[in-house]
Design a protein around this motif. Structure first.
Motif, PDB file in Angstrom:
ATOM      1  N   THR A  19      43.454 -59.443 -23.349  1.00  0.00           N
ATOM      2  CA  THR A  19      42.919 -58.122 -23.724  1.00  0.00           C
ATOM      3  C   THR A  19      43.867 -57.354 -24.643  1.00  0.00           C
ATOM      4  O   THR A  19      43.416 -56.636 -25.536  1.00  0.00           O
ATOM      5  N   ILE A  26      42.145 -52.636 -32.995  1.00  0.00           N
ATOM      6  CA  ILE A  26      42.103 -51.160 -33.053  1.00  0.00           C
ATOM      7  C   ILE A  26      43.006 -50.669 -34.190  1.00  0.00           C
ATOM      8  O   ILE A  26      42.596 -49.840 -35.004  1.00  0.00           O
ATOM      9  N   GLU A  27      44.217 -51.202 -34.244  1.00  0.00           N
ATOM     10  CA  GLU A  27      45.164 -50.776 -35.282  1.00  0.00           C
ATOM     11  C   GLU A  27      44.588 -51.030 -36.677  1.00  0.00           C
ATOM     12  O   GLU A  27      44.699 -50.206 -37.569  1.00  0.00           O
ATOM     13  N   GLN A  30      40.985 -48.811 -37.159  1.00  0.00           N
ATOM     14  CA  GLN A  30      40.812 -47.415 -36.721  1.00  0.00           C
ATOM     15  C   GLN A  30      40.561 -46.470 -37.893  1.00  0.00           C
ATOM     16  O   GLN A  30      39.841 -45.482 -37.768  1.00  0.00           O
ATOM     17  N   ALA A  34      37.390 -44.159 -38.162  1.00  0.00           N
ATOM     18  CA  ALA A  34      37.607 -42.716 -38.336  1.00  0.00           C
ATOM     19  C   ALA A  34      36.881 -42.203 -39.581  1.00  0.00           C
ATOM     20  O   ALA A  34      36.314 -41.111 -39.568  1.00  0.00           O
ATOM     21  N   PHE A  38      34.449 -39.429 -38.454  1.00  0.00           N
ATOM     22  CA  PHE A  38      34.880 -38.079 -38.837  1.00  0.00           C
ATOM     23  C   PHE A  38      33.944 -37.428 -39.837  1.00  0.00           C
ATOM     24  O   PHE A  38      33.885 -36.211 -39.935  1.00  0.00           O
ATOM     25  N   GLU A  48      37.579 -37.895 -31.618  1.00  0.00           N
ATOM     26  CA  GLU A  48      38.400 -38.983 -31.087  1.00  0.00           C
ATOM     27  C   GLU A  48      37.693 -39.699 -29.928  1.00  0.00           C
ATOM     28  O   GLU A  48      37.798 -40.917 -29.790  1.00  0.00           O
ATOM     29  N   GLN A  52      36.836 -43.626 -29.658  1.00  0.00           N
ATOM     30  CA  GLN A  52      37.174 -44.466 -28.494  1.00  0.00           C
ATOM     31  C   GLN A  52      35.935 -45.199 -27.995  1.00  0.00           C
ATOM     32  O   GLN A  52      35.984 -46.391 -27.687  1.00  0.00           O
ATOM     33  N   VAL A  56      35.370 -49.230 -27.532  1.00  0.00           N
ATOM     34  CA  VAL A  56      34.962 -49.794 -26.237  1.00  0.00           C
ATOM     35  C   VAL A  56      33.714 -50.670 -26.449  1.00  0.00           C
ATOM     36  O   VAL A  56      33.620 -51.786 -25.932  1.00  0.00           O
ATOM     37  N   TYR A  59      34.626 -53.888 -28.142  1.00  0.00           N
ATOM     38  CA  TYR A  59      35.223 -54.807 -27.163  1.00  0.00           C
ATOM     39  C   TYR A  59      34.135 -55.459 -26.304  1.00  0.00           C
ATOM     40  O   TYR A  59      34.140 -56.666 -26.080  1.00  0.00           O
TER      41      TYR A  59
ATOM     42  N   LEU B  60      43.261 -40.031 -36.753  1.00  0.00           N
ATOM     43  CA  LEU B  60      43.385 -40.156 -35.291  1.00  0.00           C
ATOM     44  C   LEU B  60      44.805 -39.860 -34.831  1.00  0.00           C
ATOM     45  O   LEU B  60      45.757 -40.006 -35.593  1.00  0.00           O
ATOM     46  N   SER B  61      44.922 -39.492 -33.561  1.00  0.00           N
ATOM     47  CA  SER B  61      46.244 -39.152 -33.033  1.00  0.00           C
ATOM     48  C   SER B  61      47.115 -40.413 -32.954  1.00  0.00           C
ATOM     49  O   SER B  61      46.608 -41.523 -32.871  1.00  0.00           O
ATOM     50  N   PHE B  64      46.382 -43.070 -30.277  1.00  0.00           N
ATOM     51  CA  PHE B  64      44.982 -43.473 -30.124  1.00  0.00           C
ATOM     52  C   PHE B  64      44.841 -44.904 -29.586  1.00  0.00           C
ATOM     53  O   PHE B  64      44.076 -45.161 -28.662  1.00  0.00           O
ATOM     54  N   THR B  65      45.604 -45.820 -30.170  1.00  0.00           N
ATOM     55  CA  THR B  65      45.486 -47.234 -29.759  1.00  0.00           C
ATOM     56  C   THR B  65      45.831 -47.390 -28.278  1.00  0.00           C
ATOM     57  O   THR B  65      45.083 -48.042 -27.524  1.00  0.00           O
ATOM     58  N   ARG B  67      45.799 -45.196 -25.899  1.00  0.00           N
ATOM     59  CA  ARG B  67      44.813 -44.559 -25.022  1.00  0.00           C
ATOM     60  C   ARG B  67      43.526 -45.367 -24.934  1.00  0.00           C
ATOM     61  O   ARG B  67      42.935 -45.513 -23.868  1.00  0.00           O
ATOM     62  N   THR B  68      43.105 -45.903 -26.074  1.00  0.00           N
ATOM     63  CA  THR B  68      41.876 -46.710 -26.064  1.00  0.00           C
ATOM     64  C   THR B  68      42.089 -47.996 -25.266  1.00  0.00           C
ATOM     65  O   THR B  68      41.204 -48.429 -24.522  1.00  0.00           O
ATOM     66  N   MET B  69      43.267 -48.584 -25.428  1.00  0.00           N
ATOM     67  CA  MET B  69      43.559 -49.814 -24.665  1.00  0.00           C
ATOM     68  C   MET B  69      43.574 -49.526 -23.163  1.00  0.00           C
ATOM     69  O   MET B  69      43.137 -50.364 -22.368  1.00  0.00           O
ATOM     70  N   ILE B  71      41.749 -47.369 -21.637  1.00  0.00           N
ATOM     71  CA  ILE B  71      40.338 -47.282 -21.214  1.00  0.00           C
ATOM     72  C   ILE B  71      39.750 -48.680 -21.068  1.00  0.00           C
ATOM     73  O   ILE B  71      39.054 -48.980 -20.088  1.00  0.00           O
ATOM     74  N   ILE B  72      40.048 -49.517 -22.041  1.00  0.00           N
ATOM     75  CA  ILE B  72      39.492 -50.881 -22.008  1.00  0.00           C
ATOM     76  C   ILE B  72      40.027 -51.647 -20.792  1.00  0.00           C
ATOM     77  O   ILE B  72      39.270 -52.345 -20.114  1.00  0.00           O
ATOM     78  N   ARG B  73      41.320 -51.487 -20.487  1.00  0.00           N
ATOM     79  CA  ARG B  73      41.886 -52.160 -19.305  1.00  0.00           C
ATOM     80  C   ARG B  73      41.250 -51.613 -18.025  1.00  0.00           C
ATOM     81  O   ARG B  73      40.950 -52.362 -17.101  1.00  0.00           O
ATOM     82  N   LEU B  75      38.340 -50.473 -17.735  1.00  0.00           N
ATOM     83  CA  LEU B  75      36.953 -50.954 -17.638  1.00  0.00           C
ATOM     84  C   LEU B  75      36.868 -52.275 -16.903  1.00  0.00           C
ATOM     85  O   LEU B  75      35.856 -52.586 -16.284  1.00  0.00           O
ATOM     86  N   GLU B  76      37.920 -53.054 -17.010  1.00  0.00           N
ATOM     87  CA  GLU B  76      37.894 -54.373 -16.371  1.00  0.00           C
ATOM     88  C   GLU B  76      38.177 -54.295 -14.881  1.00  0.00           C
ATOM     89  O   GLU B  76      37.873 -55.212 -14.149  1.00  0.00           O
ATOM     90  N   TYR B 172      36.534 -44.522 -17.219  1.00  0.00           N
ATOM     91  CA  TYR B 172      35.873 -44.817 -18.481  1.00  0.00           C
ATOM     92  C   TYR B 172      35.848 -43.590 -19.398  1.00  0.00           C
ATOM     93  O   TYR B 172      36.122 -43.688 -20.580  1.00  0.00           O
ATOM     94  N   SER B 175      40.487 -40.256 -20.994  1.00  0.00           N
ATOM     95  CA  SER B 175      41.585 -41.039 -21.553  1.00  0.00           C
ATOM     96  C   SER B 175      42.785 -40.916 -20.625  1.00  0.00           C
ATOM     97  O   SER B 175      43.066 -39.841 -20.110  1.00  0.00           O
TER      98      SER B 175
END
Lengths: 193, 176
Positions: A19, A26-27, A30, A34, A38, A48, A52, A56, A59, B60-61, B64-65, B67-69, B71-73, B75-76, B172, B175
């Motif tokens: 995972t 994402i990197e 993104q 955006a 945006f 944001e 996200q 998701v 994925y 994006l902040s 971001f990566t 925080r999104t990761m 969420i994805i983790r 989810l599992e 989910y 964040s």
């Protein structure tokens, strides 16, 4: 940017249970997400979260990606559809301002900016961003995909499910609208000096 | 110089084609070379094009990566959480039922009950009702306690599942 073999290996690793490798996706994408989100989601606080949600979904749907299109096109499609769902929930029209009801000069006069306020707009990029934000959401998105992501009319057509010809005419009209508005703003600045 | 100016569309097409001469007709090229108005419009569009290609803003902040990761983790995890809770509920149910059965009835009664519900008896239609009545009378009216214990377990199970689902939803939507 997209090396097919490298992407295939990366996706295989993710599907295989690694995972953490999804962070690379994402990197890499993104900025694209955006650029789409945006332009369509005008509420800053929600942008944001929508981005996200897009990743998701990417994925969760990765198993269904069969390399029939570029990964960027596929991800941009998910971003576009997710933003559309958001707009539907918020009841934001996609093309609400195609023909402006007042001329740019009239609108600027109505804003009644002081010379000092107008001077702030001298920076072209800031002015441009402001004017892009004033465009109908679909125009802004299509422009971003064309100019920032170097996508073709065909790719944009796939993402937005709008015919190629309509994409082209949207781009032309959006650019003309922007040019006229920017020129009008510059003229207004000259008047204020 | 011909009077007909290039339309905005033609100028944009020319710029889209990276100023390739073949994207304009000879007459249009000739006109563009000599018309200041069209040259001015083209310069305006040229500026706009470079502005659009360089349009950069705070996107994006920086986290971001990560925080999104997260969420994805997260989810599992719910799948594991639900299966663990299900195992726990099943274990508790078995232990409780064994305890209740052991407390209120002896093993002969259980065998008697199994016999009451056996396929052979059901098919023959004989003595099912009377066997059940006998079995119930032996419990001395404690059958209600068994029913109550079963319902209580179902309730506990439902509440537990609900709590696990809520936790998953929270993971989910928020964040980390």
């Amino acid at each position: 940017m997209e090396n097919r073999e490298e992407l295939k290996q990366l996706i295989a690793r993710i599907k295989g249970g690694n995972t953490d490798q999804f962070g690379v996706i994402i990197e890499r994408y993104q900025k694209l997400v955006a650029h789409v989100v945006f332009k369509m989601v005008t509420t800053e606080a929600d942008r944001e979260d929508v981005c996200q949600e897009v990743f998701v979904k990417v994925y969760q749907k990765l198993d269904s990606f069969r390399f029939q299109s570029k990964l960027s096109t596929w991800i941009a499609t998910i971003a576009y559809n997710t933003s559309l769902n958001y707009l539907e929930k918020k009841r934001v029209p996609l093309l609400d301002d195609v023909a402006p009801q007042e001329s740019p000069l009239e609108r600027i006069a109505a804003e009644d900016n002081t010379p000092d306020e107008t001077a702030e707009y001298k920076d072209l990029s800031a002015l441009l961003i402001e004017e892009i934000d004033r465009l109908p959401v679909q125009y802004g998105t299509i422009l971003a995909l064309y100019h920032l992501e170097d996508m073709s009319y065909k790719e944009i057509s796939q993402i937005t499910r709008i015919p190629d010809g309509t994409v082209k005419s949207h781009i032309f009209r959006a650019r003309k609208l922007l040019k006229d508005r920017l020129l009008a703003k510059y003229k207004q600045e000259d008047l204020c000096r | 110089m011909s009077i007909k100016h290039l339309s905005d569309k033609r100028i944009q097409e020319y710029l889209d084609n990276k100023l390739r001469p073949e994207s304009l007709s000879p007459d249009e090229r000739k006109h563009l070379d000599s018309c200041q108005l069209c040259q001015g419009t083209m310069a305006d569009y040229s500026h706009l094009y470079s502005g659009l290609a360089q349009e950069e803003r705070q996107l994006l902040s920086p986290h971001f990566t990560a925080r999104t990761m997260a969420i994805i983790r997260a989810l599992e995890k719910p799948a594991t959480a639900i299966s663990r809770s299900s195992l726990f509920i099943a274990f508790v149910a078995v232990v409780t039922i064994c305890g209740v059965v052991n407390y209120f009835i002896n093993i002969k009664d259980i065998l008697y009950a199994v016999e009451a519900f056996s396929l052979e008896r059901l098919l023959s239609g004989s003595a099912f009702v009377s066997t059940m009545e006998q079995w119930s009378s032996r419990l001395g009216g404690n059958l209600n306690i068994l029913v109550f214990a079963g319902l209580l377990l179902i309730l506990v199970g439902l509440i537990d599942k609900l709590l696990v689902r809520q936790k998953a939803n929270r993971a989910y939507f928020m964040s980390v």
